[in-house]
Design an enzyme around this catalytic site. Structure first.
Site, PDB file in Angstrom:
ATOM      1  N   GLY A  94       0.789  -1.232   0.000  1.00 48.98           N
ATOM      2  CA  GLY A  94       0.000   0.000   0.000  1.00 48.98           C
ATOM      3  C   GLY A  94       0.814   1.270   0.000  1.00 48.98           C
ATOM      4  N   SER A  95       1.734   1.392   0.932  1.00 49.86           N
ATOM      5  CA  SER A  95       2.549   2.607   1.030  1.00 49.86           C
ATOM      6  C   SER A  95       3.730   2.580   0.074  1.00 49.86           C
ATOM      7  CB  SER A  95       3.070   2.775   2.458  1.00 49.86           C
ATOM      8  OG  SER A  95       4.022   1.768   2.756  1.00 49.86           O
ATOM      9  N   GLY A  96       4.036   1.392  -0.471  1.00 51.47           N
ATOM     10  CA  GLY A  96       5.205   1.258  -1.337  1.00 51.47           C
ATOM     11  C   GLY A  96       6.504   1.211  -0.568  1.00 51.47           C
ATOM     12  N   GLU A 113      -7.420  -0.742   2.116  1.00 52.61           N
ATOM     13  CA  GLU A 113      -7.589  -2.148   2.478  1.00 52.61           C
ATOM     14  C   GLU A 113      -8.979  -2.663   2.089  1.00 52.61           C
ATOM     15  OE1 GLU A 113      -4.697  -1.047   6.194  1.00 52.61           O
ATOM     16  OE2 GLU A 113      -6.841  -1.338   6.543  1.00 52.61           O
TER      17      GLU A 113
END
Length: 190
Positions: free
Chosen positions: A91-93, A157
Site C-alpha cells: 500500500g505505502s510502497g 484495504e
C-alpha cells in the site's frame, strides 16, 4: 447525534469514498494487470496486515479460476522462475520486507506486479508493472489518492478486497468460466 444518525452519516461517507476510488481507477492499468494474470504460468502473492488479508482472498479466487497460486510464506511454496507472476500488495510502497522479496522475485526471472496506493514510493527497478489503486493508504499516500475520514489504511484495504473481487469476475468472463467451474475447485474438506 444519535447512533442511527452517526451510523447513516458514516456509511454514506464511506460509500462515497469507495465510489470516488472506483471512478478514479485507471482501467487501462487494470486490463494490463489482468493480462499478466492470464499469461502467467504460476502466480505468487504477498501482502501484510489488512491489505494482506485482501490479497490472500484474491489468491484464493485466482486458484478458483484455475490458476496455480502460491502464498509467499507457506511452507509448500516453490521457487519462482521465468513465466511466473509475483503480485505484491504494498500500500505505502515502503514496506521493507515486501521490497526485499520483490527484489528476490525479480532476480528469479518472475514478472513482478506491485499493487499500491502510493505509486510514487514503489522501487521501479524491481517492478515490471504497478497497479495504482487511488485510495488513501497508511503511511505514504499518493497525492492522487482519494482522501478518507477513516483511520490509517482502511480505505485502501477495504477497496482492495472489492477491486480484487471485480477483477476475478472480469477474469471469469474473459476465461469463459462459470460460477460452477470455480465452485468445483473450492476446498471440499472443511
Amino acid at each position: 447525534m444519535t447512533c442511527k444518525d452517526e451510523y447513516q452519516d458514516l456509511f454514506k461517507t464511506v460509500m462515497k469514498e469507495h465510489l470516488s476510488v472506483f471512478e478514479a481507477q485507471d482501467v487501462i492499468e487494470l486490463e494490463q494487470f489482468m493480462d499478466l494474470i492470464v499469461q502467467a504460468d504460476r502466480i505468487f502473492c504477498m501482502g501484510v496486515g489488512r491489505e494482506g488479508i485482501s490479497t490472500r482472498g484474491f489468491a484464493m479466487r485466482l486458484m478458483h479460476l484455475g490458476k496455480e497460486v502460491h502464498w509467499i510464506w507457506d511452507d509448500t511454496t516453490p521457487g519462482m522462475h521465468k513465466g511466473d507472476l509475483f503480485i505484491a500488495t504494498n500500500g505505502s510502497g515502503k514496506i521493507g520486507h515486501i521490497q526485499y522479496v520483490t527484489e528476490q522475485a525479480k532476480k528469479s526471472g518472475a514478472t513482478v506486479a506491485i499493487v499500491t496506493g502510493s505509486a510514487n514510493q514503489v522501487n521501479r527497478e524491481f517492478a515490471d508493472f504497478v497497479l495504482f489503486v487511488p485510495a488513501s493508504v497508511f503511511n505514504g499516500t499518493d497525492s492522487r489518492a482519494v482522501k478518507s475520514i477513516q483511520p490509517m489504511g482502511n480505505l485502501f484495504e477495504q477497496h482492495l478486497y472489492m477491486l480484487f473481487d471485480i477483477i476475478v469476475i472480469m477474469l471469469e468472463r474473459r476465461l469463459k468460466l462459470s460460477h460452477e467451474a470455480m465452485e468445483a475447485r473450492h476446498r471440499n474438506v472443511e
